[in-house]
Each structure stands twice: as C-alpha cells, then as structure tokens.
Design an enzyme around this catalytic site. Sequence first.
Site, mmCIF file in Angstrom:
data_model
loop_
_atom_site.group_PDB
_atom_site.id
_atom_site.type_symbol
_atom_site.label_atom_id
_atom_site.label_comp_id
_atom_site.label_asym_id
_atom_site.label_seq_id
_atom_site.Cartn_x
_atom_site.Cartn_y
_atom_site.Cartn_z
ATOM 1 N N SER A 145 39.963 50.003 43.551
ATOM 2 C CA SER A 145 38.548 49.721 43.776
ATOM 3 C C SER A 145 37.980 50.651 44.859
ATOM 4 O O SER A 145 37.966 51.866 44.661
ATOM 5 C CB SER A 145 38.387 48.240 44.126
ATOM 6 O OG SER A 145 37.052 47.856 43.999
ATOM 7 N N ASP A 221 37.166 42.895 33.962
ATOM 8 C CA ASP A 221 36.863 43.058 35.385
ATOM 9 C C ASP A 221 35.413 42.646 35.646
ATOM 10 O O ASP A 221 34.489 43.177 35.021
ATOM 11 C CB ASP A 221 37.074 44.543 35.759
ATOM 12 C CG ASP A 221 36.982 44.817 37.239
ATOM 13 O OD1 ASP A 221 36.113 44.229 37.903
ATOM 14 O OD2 ASP A 221 37.780 45.635 37.722
ATOM 15 N N HIS A 254 39.815 42.103 38.051
ATOM 16 C CA HIS A 254 39.821 43.041 39.182
ATOM 17 C C HIS A 254 40.917 42.722 40.202
ATOM 18 O O HIS A 254 41.021 43.385 41.226
ATOM 19 C CB HIS A 254 38.454 42.970 39.881
ATOM 20 C CG HIS A 254 38.133 44.141 40.760
ATOM 21 N ND1 HIS A 254 37.991 45.419 40.279
ATOM 22 C CD2 HIS A 254 37.915 44.245 42.103
ATOM 23 C CE1 HIS A 254 37.700 46.249 41.274
ATOM 24 N NE2 HIS A 254 37.657 45.547 42.393
HETATM 25 N N1 LIG Z 1 34.274 38.537 46.035
HETATM 26 C C1 LIG Z 1 35.299 39.087 46.863
HETATM 27 C C2 LIG Z 1 35.113 40.565 46.887
HETATM 28 C C3 LIG Z 1 36.245 41.262 47.529
HETATM 29 C C4 LIG Z 1 37.263 41.775 46.545
HETATM 30 O O1 LIG Z 1 37.298 41.468 45.372
HETATM 31 N N2 LIG Z 1 38.136 42.624 47.083
HETATM 32 C C5 LIG Z 1 39.122 43.276 46.272
HETATM 33 C C6 LIG Z 1 38.808 44.728 46.247
HETATM 34 S S1 LIG Z 1 37.145 44.961 45.636
HETATM 35 C C7 LIG Z 1 36.809 46.614 45.877
HETATM 36 O O2 LIG Z 1 37.149 47.299 46.763
HETATM 37 C C8 LIG Z 1 40.493 43.000 46.838
HETATM 38 O O3 LIG Z 1 41.395 43.788 46.707
HETATM 39 N N3 LIG Z 1 40.636 41.836 47.485
HETATM 40 C C9 LIG Z 1 41.860 41.467 48.162
HETATM 41 C C10 LIG Z 1 42.861 40.715 47.333
HETATM 42 O O4 LIG Z 1 43.982 40.481 47.855
HETATM 43 O O5 LIG Z 1 42.586 40.342 46.178
HETATM 44 C C11 LIG Z 1 35.207 38.477 48.248
HETATM 45 O O6 LIG Z 1 34.180 37.936 48.555
HETATM 46 O O7 LIG Z 1 36.193 38.541 49.008
#
Ligand SMILES: N[C@@H](CCC(=O)N[C@@H](CSC=O)C(=O)NCC(=O)O)C(=O)O
Length: 276
Positions: A145, A221, A254
């Site tokens: 991401s 996603d 995602h």
């Molecule tokens: N809705 C989430 C958004 C944050 C999120 O989805 N973070 C992803 C990367 S998104 C793009 O860079 C991520 O990797 N999160 C960490 C995990 O361990 O899943 C929110 O509000 O947190």
Amino acid sequence: MERIEHRACFGGWQDVYRHESAALGCTMQFAIYLPPQAQDGPVPVLYWLSGLTCTEQNFITKAGAQRYAAEHGIAIVAPDTSPRGDEVADADGYDLGKGAGFYVNATQAPWAAHYRMYDYVADELPALVEANFPVTSMRAISGHSMGGHGALVVALRNPGRYRSVSAFSPIVAPAGVPWGEKAFSAYLGDDREAWTRFDASELVKSAAEKLPILIDQGEADEFLDTQLKPWLLKEAADAAGYPVYLRMQPGYDHSYYFIASFIGEHIAHHAVALRK
Ligand SMILES: N[C@@H](CCC(=O)N[C@@H](CSC=O)C(=O)NCC(=O)O)C(=O)O
C-alpha cells in the site's frame, strides 16, 4: 544502535533494533530477520516498506515471511513508517503524520523538520544495515500500500541499487488519489512538479533502468477503485515499454491475510534476482 528484541525464528533470528537516525532527527526502530545462512556468511537483503498505521512490527508478526526468507537465505529489513517521538509533528487521522510518512522528503512546515523517510529508506538504513550485519550489498525491495508506493519510487529513482522490486496493493499514482493528495499537499506543498518525483506512474515514463515490477492486487480490496488504481501504472508502463506484471487476485482484500497468502511467491521472485 541497541538490540531491543531477539527471537529465534525458523533457524535464524528475528530482531528489532533502536537507533538514532540522522536523516530523520529522531530515534527509530527497525526489524531485521537474519536467516540461518547468515551464520556462515553474508546474505542478500529484502527491504520491506509497510503501509499506513504500521510500525516495524506489523510485517514481522503478520506476514509469515520468515519461513520463506530462511528457505532462500535472505535477510529482511522492515523499518517503521514515519519519524517518531514527542518532538515530531503529527495530525489527526491515520493518513497523515506519524505512521504515514509516505516515503518522501517533506519540504513544508511543520513536517520538514523530521519527515525525510525517502532519505532514510533509500540511503541511511541500507548503509547502517550493511555496516553492522552479515549482509551483502545485493538488495531487493517490496512493500504494501503506502509501502508499495515507497518501494516502487525508491527502486525507480535509484537505478542499479536494487536487483528486484515488487509490491502488494501499492498506491501507484499518489498524486491523483485522496491519500496521496492529502499527504503530498502537506509534505510537499502546492508544487505539483515536486509530487511527480514521488509518483511511480510518472517515474516509469522516464526510468533509466527497466527493473521488472511484480505487483499483486486483491480484487476485493476496499481501496482498489479509490486509492490504488493499479491500472494507471500498468497503462503508463505499457506506453513506456516498462515491464509491469500486475496479478489481480480474486477474493483478496487489503489486509495482511492477502500479504501472507503471496509473500512466499514474492520472496521466491526476489531470490531468483538476488542469486544472479
Ligand atoms: N482503516 C484503516 C486504514 C489503515 C490501513 O488499512 N492500513 C493498512 C495499510 S493501508 C495503506 O498504506 C495496514 O497495513 N494496516 C496495518 C495492519 O496490520 O493491517 C485504519 O483506520 O486503521
């Protein structure tokens, strides 16, 4: 530099270090997995850049990469995603400030004082790792991401520095999507020309080296149509004769469940390039 975690993992070691970063002007943490082969001599390194809200912990605890790194004899370095500390500027919301460095060098106040994640991941961190661990200067880079965007930009801007590059669900055209517009406006200001230097879909048009890019993208996603739009990179790359292998994966979202499902294939892909 101080080691703050040290855990046996698939015959190697999953460690976390704390150090003072000159590029960022603050104390940082990064994770390094050293495979069993590192006990007998230097091994190549895969740099992993994580996404919004992450620290050095998300990838090492959720992706299950260590098993494959041990199999192929590759170290993995996973840094934090922004400068940290009480003196570092922050913002409300998960997509700006701490945890959202976007791998750029900020030029605008109050961000410019510490937000130099591009210099940190492209220069300072590899130099630190190569001076202090049993690794070679054969490097690969990947990320997820926001981190996928970072991996693509760092590889595209540094010809000859990496043997291979891949990404999961990358933000391929940050200058034209809400996450990137918000971050670039804050960190880089109104100069859209400056934005293009951190936008993979722009950089492929004039890349000096055509290192093949492997991308996996989940079709389910939640950010696909609004923030990621991988077809924008594919179209720009095709027009420029730049090799991009975009694999759309039905059913995947995602999350790190998606990364865990394909990280073995990405590490095998990098291993081929790192062996040459
Ligand atoms: N809705 C989430 C958004 C944050 C999120 O989805 N973070 C992803 C990367 S998104 C793009 O860079 C991520 O990797 N999160 C960490 C995990 O361990 O899943 C929110 O509000 O947190």
